[in-house]
Design a protein around this motif. Structure first.
Motif, PDB file in Angstrom:
ATOM      1  N   ARG A  66      -6.532  -0.822  -7.439  1.00  0.00           N
ATOM      2  CA  ARG A  66      -5.902  -0.094  -6.514  1.00  0.00           C
ATOM      3  C   ARG A  66      -4.987   0.718  -7.033  1.00  0.00           C
ATOM      4  O   ARG A  66      -4.263   0.219  -7.815  1.00  0.00           O
ATOM      5  N   ALA A 125       0.807  -1.257   0.067  1.00  0.00           N
ATOM      6  CA  ALA A 125      -0.192  -0.016   0.022  1.00  0.00           C
ATOM      7  C   ALA A 125       0.764   1.108  -0.111  1.00  0.00           C
ATOM      8  O   ALA A 125       0.420   2.242   0.735  1.00  0.00           O
ATOM      9  N   ARG A 161      -9.362   3.970 -12.330  1.00  0.00           N
ATOM     10  CA  ARG A 161     -10.340   3.298 -11.601  1.00  0.00           C
ATOM     11  C   ARG A 161     -11.579   3.109 -12.420  1.00  0.00           C
ATOM     12  O   ARG A 161     -12.146   2.509 -12.339  1.00  0.00           O
TER      13      ARG A 161
END
Lengths: 455, 475
Positions: free
Chosen positions: A214, A33, B386
């Protein structure tokens, strides 16, 4: 053994080297992350991004502070702060990892100072770890950037903890693939030890399909794991480039370490398994005894094709040592060695000399060699010289599956040995009836008696 | 930034075609029309990148990058505009400056580098590219190049486009300015014909130019120079004797066309080699302008005849695919001229465009999209990865066409993707390339692999069943 020759050229032709920030970025991509950021102009990031994408065939999270001509002169605080805020709100990473570039280093931006100010001014950054490493483009290369990045991660996040005797920290060199890291993890865990890999690109760049999209890295060493590294009983480093990180762990958490100059080859892996047996108090598992025996057989089968071949190889120092040494173990001769930057690894290389140079040096030195070894940029030289090319290191952009190529451990060594042998097999010279003509003198002599007399 | 570069940028932005500039006051116009980039939310290349992309296709010169290793070491050998001969443009040259050069300046190293290149490789010219660090420490590449030109008797061309000057598009223009200042008009061609044209802003990716050149050859039209796909130094230096200029990528080097019109009265037009209708229009335009410039007017008739034959042949070859592709939906993420020239092409194959990006498109590009797609134009200003992913995941498109960097958005959503930007392996130019594009789309969409990768794991741990795909895996 090899003496180091620095190139006297003013102009690098077909560069072998890549920049420090790019190496640092690779290290940061092994954190979970995480959003790596290059503090520089947009192009610094864009070039590195393209290379990473083409090598790993993965989407790469990488951001830029987008410095322009005015902010370059006035200093990059505003851009840095804006970048942190934008990244925090858009991608919500757990870690933002910043490296400097030639541009911001030339200007002299005090990023560490900037970060202190940004923390004060922007409380919304409180939940985000920020790592910074100084990586000017005009000093060192890829491996140096990676090395400094590991130390920066350790310095920023690791604190001393009570020792867990069953836990070790593994510091992989930048040339290890995700598959290499998985292999080493498997070996260490086979001894009943738990391992923290720092950084761990096997989680983020191993090519898998996540259930959702992501914006940050998809896996890798978690913050939790990095902090727990302070409890490890031992640090194992792969490659000279991990020494600085291991030393930093020793300084901060008191963890003893051993650096394996390479883990490709028979003896070094014997040493690793012995070490692991010592740390864990367990015998070497049967699985590895068998793999060792397989490797021996593989080396025997392959040596016919590697024995006596002359090799020209260009790579970052630790990779050069790993691959070059195995080839020498297999009977090859390192005829021309080119590397990017100074390293203690060069002293261990079984070759006459190492040139700190470029692919032009490789091409010139390869004229009477049988095999070229370097990254994908070497394909032009291989084509011109009409010689086989073994692609290693970074970037390898004209082959797929790089994340799953393995060259550490007994199995990985076996894979590499087979690959080289098969490449040489492809280029075995086939003979034709006309390959051994008689000399004109002999032909003349055989033709008629009269001609002979006139000579 | 040097005063000369500042003036150059102001000059580049004095551009009649730029919609943003037209709406501004005189004072604001001087500031230029580059958008400020958002730190932490920016992507794409820098001005140096743009200049290098624009000029690298000049195949017989040495391209020398004056800067630290990042600028060339991280970027060389990355795009391939094909060359029909010389290969030196694929060799990476850089001064790879070190700390001492940063402190004392890198001009001496640059000069020596130029000498080494001339000694070893003997190219007809060397292009020297400025970068951020060497610009910041004040290296005067113009002066070094001037001195080297005098000393070695070969053109050494400074390309002053350091990365921090702005985005890639600005760099394209600054690269073009270097040609205008130092190259074009410096050599006279051996002979001229009434059929001489220049092709500008075409990069001959995967040899696309060669899909078009036979058409021109057949009509007797001579390409005097290409700027810069498969370009040669001396041809570009003599480009000022052409009768007509054709602009291909209209945004990247428009300043060459406008300034050549001002200086030598060469008329130009903006055309495209993508799409059957566009290819025909381009041939008509060339013929029309050449005739206007004095070429015999039978050219017009011959052009129409050629178009008729070629179009019929292309349609016939596409018909087979049209049947299979009709109704298939395309998401098009690309920039500038391709956002409409490819739209037209895809519609010719019966496909539906569910969205096209207009991030890098000019006002004219947008007008063209509207014209082609009608009121249903799904123009996408700035789609995040996205959003693209969600669109593909929900199967609101059957295929995405884009550049390499967003390919994984489609692949991770387990949807077909086709590269239409610089790293692709297939040429899509002219009538020939259009058939090729449709073939590649067909090949991508109907690859059985999509059924395979959409089969959910029996134990159900890889996310929900995907989009339009039912559990038995049929697409």
């Amino acid at each position: 053994m090899a003496s180091v020759i620095e190139s006297k050229k003013a102009c690098a032709v077909n560069p072998l080297k890549m920049s420090q920030p790019l190496g640092a970025t690779l290290a940061f991509l092994g954190l979970d992350a995480c959003m790596p950021v290059m503090h520089g102009s947009q192009g610094c990031t864009s070039f590195g991004l393209v290379l990473l994408v083409r090598h790993f065939k993965e989407a790469i999270p990488l951001q830029t502070t987008a410095m322009n001509e005015v902010t370059s002169i006035l200093g990059g605080y505003d851009n840095l702060e804006a970048a942190l805020i934008n990244i925090r709100s858009r991608a919500a990473p757990k870690v933002i990892a910043i490296c400097s570039t030639g541009l911001t280093e030339t200007k002299g931006d005090d990023v560490e100072g900037y970060l202190v100010t940004a923390r004060k001014r922007k409380p919304e950054l409180a939940d985000t770890e920020i790592i910074y490493v100084s990586t000017p483009d005009y000093v060192g290369g890829f491996e140096d950037g990676y090395q400094h990045a590991i130390s920066a991660i350790v310095r920023t996040l690791v604190k001393p903890l009570p020792v867990n005797p069953q836990q070790v920290t593994l510091l992989p060199g930048s040339y290890l693939s995700p598959a290499d890291i998985d292999e080493l993890r498997e070996i260490i865990e086979a001894f009943g030890l738990s391992v923290i890999v720092l950084p761990d690109i096997s989680g983020s760049l191993d090519g898998h399909i996540p259930p959702d999209w992501r914006g940050t890295t998809l896996g890798g060493t978690t913050l939790e794991q990095i902090r727990t590294a302070g409890a490890s009983a031992y640090t194992l480093g792969v490659g000279e480039q991990t020494r600085e990180g291991a030393q930093t762990l020793l300084d901060i958490a008191g963890t003893p370490f051993e650096i394996f100059e390479r883990l490709t080859g028979l003896e070094v892996n014997d040493r690793l398994l012995q070490k692991l047996a010592q740390i864990s108090g367990q015998a070497v598992p049967a699985k590895y005894r068998r793999q060792r025996s397989q490797l021996l057989d593989a080396m025997l089968d392959s040596h016919f094709y590697t024995g006596g071949i002359k090799v020209a190889i260009a790579a970052e120092p630790d990779l050069l040592l790993a691959v070059g040494s195995v080839l020498v173990d297999m009977g090859a001769e390192l005829h021309c060695c080119v590397s990017t930057t100074k390293s203690a690894a060069h002293a261990l290389l079984p070759a006459q000399q190492v040139i700190l140079g470029d692919l032009e040096d490789l091409e010139l030195g390869a004229a009477d060699c049988d095999l070229l070894i370097t990254h994908s940029h070497g394909r032009q030289a291989a084509q011109r010289l009409n010689k086989p090319l073994l692609r290693i290191g970074f970037p390898v952009f004209d082959r797929i599956g790089n994340a799953h190529r393995r060259m550490v451990g007994y199995r990985g060594t076996m894979d590499l040995v087979f690959e080289v042998a098969n490449l040489m097999l492809d280029h075995v010279e086939h003979h034709h009836p006309g390959d051994w003509p008689l000399s004109p003198e002999a032909l003349q002599a055989a033709a008629s008696v009269a001609t002979l007399e006139t000579v | 930034m040097s005063a000369s570069l500042k003036a150059k940028i102001a000059d580049v932005f004095d551009e009649p075609g730029c919609e943003i500039n037209q709406g501004k006051s005189d004072k604001d116009r001087k500031k230029g029309c580059t958008k400020q980039l958002a730190p932490g939310a920016a992507a794409g290349g820098c001005a140096f990148d743009g200049a290098k992309i624009a000029l690298q296709p000049v195949a017989d010169v040495a391209h020398l990058v004056h800067g630290p290793i990042a600028c060339e070491g991280n970027s060389w050998d990355n795009r391939h505009s094909a060359s029909s001969g010389p290969q030196i443009y694929r060799t990476g040259f850089t001064t790879d400056i070190n700390e001492l050069d940063v402190i004392y300046g890198g001009e001496k190293r640059l000069f020596k580098s130029i000498r080494e290149i001339l000694d070893k490789y003997n190219p007809p010219a060397v292009f020297v590219y400025q970068t951020c660090v060497t610009a910041l420490v004040g290296d005067d590449i113009e002066a070094v190049c001037q001195r080297a030109t005098a000393k070695f008797g070969k053109p050494i061309i400074p390309v002053n486009a350091p990365g921090f000057a702005g985005p890639k598009n600005l760099g394209n223009k600054l690269g073009a300015e270097a040609l205008l200042d130092y190259v074009i008009g410096t050599v006279e061609p051996e002979f001229t014909t009434p059929y001489d044209i220049n092709i500008i802003g075409e990069y001959n990716l995967v040899g696309e130019l060669w899909q078009v050149k036979p058409l021109l050859d057949a009509l007797g039209i001579r390409i005097l120079s290409t700027i810069c796909g498969d370009g040669r130094y001396n041809e570009i230096a003599s480009a000022h004797r052409a009768k007509v200029n054709m602009m291909v990528c209209s945004k990247s080097m428009i300043n060459i066309a406008t300034k050549m019109e001002q200086r030598w009265g060469i008329p130009y037009f903006e055309g495209s080699f993508y799409g059957i209708g566009d290819m025909s229009d381009t041939l008509r335009q060339i013929a029309k302008l050449l005739v206007k410039q004095g070429a015999p007017d039978d050219l017009l008739l011959r052009t129409e005849q050629l178009i008729a034959v070629e179009e019929a042949r292309a349609w016939q070859r596409i018909a087979h695919y049209k049947q299979r592709l009709t109704g298939k939906r395309v998401l098009l993420i690309t920039g500038g001229v391709k956002s409409w020239s490819v739209v037209a092409a895809l519609q010719e194959a019966g496909m539906e465009i569910v969205g096209t990006s207009i991030k890098k498109s000019t006002k004219e590009d947008k007008e063209k999209i509207k014209e082609i797609m009608g009121d249903d134009a799904h123009m996408i200003d700035n789609m995040t990865p996205r959003e693209m992913y969600a669109m593909l995941r929900d199967a609101r498109a059957d295929i995405m066409l884009s550049g390499g960097r967003s390919q994984f958005v489609a692949l991770k959503a387990r949807m077909p993707w086709l590269d239409i930007n610089q790293e692709r392996y297939h040429p899509y130019g002219g009538y020939e390339g259009m058939v090729g594009l449709v073939h590649e789309i067909d090949r991508a969409i109907f690859n059985p692999v999509w059924q395979q990768v959409r089969i959910p794991a029996p134990w159900g741990d890889d996310g929900e069943t995907l989009g339009a795909v039912s559990a038995n895996g049929s697409a």
